[in-house]
Design a protein around this motif. Structure first.
Motif, short mmCIF file in Angstrom:
data_model
loop_
_atom_site.label_atom_id
_atom_site.label_comp_id
_atom_site.label_asym_id
_atom_site.label_seq_id
_atom_site.Cartn_x
_atom_site.Cartn_y
_atom_site.Cartn_z
N LEU A 1 2.48 -15.87 -4.72
CA LEU A 1 3.43 -14.76 -4.83
C LEU A 1 3.45 -14.39 -6.30
O LEU A 1 3.48 -15.28 -7.16
CB LEU A 1 4.83 -15.19 -4.40
CG LEU A 1 5.18 -15.12 -2.92
CD1 LEU A 1 6.55 -15.74 -2.68
CD2 LEU A 1 5.14 -13.71 -2.41
N ASP A 2 3.48 -13.11 -6.60
CA ASP A 2 3.48 -12.67 -7.98
C ASP A 2 4.72 -13.17 -8.72
O ASP A 2 5.75 -13.48 -8.10
CB ASP A 2 3.45 -11.14 -8.05
CG ASP A 2 2.15 -10.57 -7.53
OD1 ASP A 2 1.09 -11.18 -7.75
OD2 ASP A 2 2.20 -9.50 -6.88
N PHE A 3 4.63 -13.22 -10.02
CA PHE A 3 5.71 -13.63 -10.91
C PHE A 3 7.00 -12.89 -10.59
O PHE A 3 8.08 -13.47 -10.57
CB PHE A 3 5.26 -13.34 -12.36
CG PHE A 3 6.25 -13.70 -13.43
CD1 PHE A 3 6.55 -15.02 -13.70
CD2 PHE A 3 6.86 -12.71 -14.18
CE1 PHE A 3 7.45 -15.37 -14.70
CE2 PHE A 3 7.75 -13.04 -15.19
CZ PHE A 3 8.05 -14.38 -15.45
N ASP A 4 6.88 -11.58 -10.30
CA ASP A 4 8.06 -10.75 -10.05
C ASP A 4 8.39 -10.60 -8.57
O ASP A 4 9.18 -9.73 -8.19
CB ASP A 4 7.92 -9.38 -10.73
CG ASP A 4 6.61 -8.68 -10.39
OD1 ASP A 4 5.78 -9.25 -9.66
OD2 ASP A 4 6.42 -7.54 -10.86
N SER A 5 7.81 -11.43 -7.72
CA SER A 5 8.13 -11.45 -6.29
C SER A 5 8.82 -12.76 -5.95
O SER A 5 8.71 -13.74 -6.68
CB SER A 5 6.86 -11.29 -5.45
OG SER A 5 6.24 -10.06 -5.72
N GLU A 6 9.53 -12.76 -4.82
CA GLU A 6 10.29 -13.94 -4.41
C GLU A 6 9.91 -14.30 -2.98
O GLU A 6 9.28 -13.54 -2.28
CB GLU A 6 11.79 -13.61 -4.38
CG GLU A 6 12.35 -12.96 -5.60
CD GLU A 6 13.69 -12.31 -5.30
OE1 GLU A 6 14.65 -13.03 -4.92
OE2 GLU A 6 13.78 -11.09 -5.44
N GLY A 7 10.40 -15.46 -2.56
CA GLY A 7 10.34 -15.78 -1.15
C GLY A 7 9.46 -16.93 -0.76
O GLY A 7 9.13 -17.81 -1.57
#
Length: 193
Positions: A42-48
């Motif tokens: 998951l990208d640095f600026d994504s969550e979950g």
């Protein structure tokens, strides 16, 4: 011995254990055996939802294109999403990946009537009084680099917040950001299908 973990990856955390500049990594969020690594990213600026394991067979089965698993994302976008934009997302949109143009596979896209029940993000999305936002759900079977962000931008609605909510039947409903749970192989594989 194989280990299977699922993490609600917080915002602004790299999906890796090795340091990179002054960014937070998975090592800052949890303590797992040294041979455990994330399946995908998951990208640095994504969550979950992020799966971690030392079982390479799980890694291979989830990431091979011929065994595509549905992944559902909750996406907060800038603006009031139109039915036309959702239809375009469902049909597939033209985006760029690794310098090449390609059309995304058909996806399931729907407007959420209200924001999903998620933990607060830290720092929160910047609120702008004159610019409305919408929440949509996107279910994909492919995962190119920053694909969801590129898709929503392609239809005129930039992504503000991106949360991977589920993979197959495995989801993070009711979890807190940073929460880590351990599963056994049978439990995890039954949820992933």
């Amino acid at each position: 011995m194989f280990y299977y973990f699922v993490l609600y990856k917080p915002f602004e955390v790299l999906s890796q254990f090795s340091p990179e500049g002054n960014k937070k990594t998975l090592k800052d969020c949890m303590d797992v055996p040294e041979d455990v690594y994330p399946v995908g990213r998951l990208d640095f600026d994504s969550e979950g939802l992020l799966i971690l394991t030392n079982d390479s067979s799980l890694n291979a089965s989830l990431l091979l294109p011929r065994r595509a698993h549905e992944r559902t994302y909750f996406v907060q976008v800038e603006g009031e999403v139109t039915m036309d934009a959702l239809h375009q997302l469902e049909q597939g949109v033209l985006i760029s990946s690794n310098g090449k143009k390609f059309t995304t596979l058909p996806t399931k896209a729907k407007l959420l009537a209200s924001p999903p029940q998620l933990p607060e993000r830290h720092p929160p999305i910047r609120y702008r009084k004159n610019i409305p936002t919408s929440w949509i759900s996107l279910t994909l079977t492919e995962g190119k680099n920053r694909q969801v962000r590129k898709m929503t931008a392609a239809v005129g609605f930039p992504t503000l917040r991106l949360v991977r909510h589920s993979m197959g039947q495995l989801n993070i409903s009711g979890w807190q950001s940073g929460e880590l749970r351990q599963f056994n192989r049978k439990e995890l594989f039954s949820k992933l299908g």
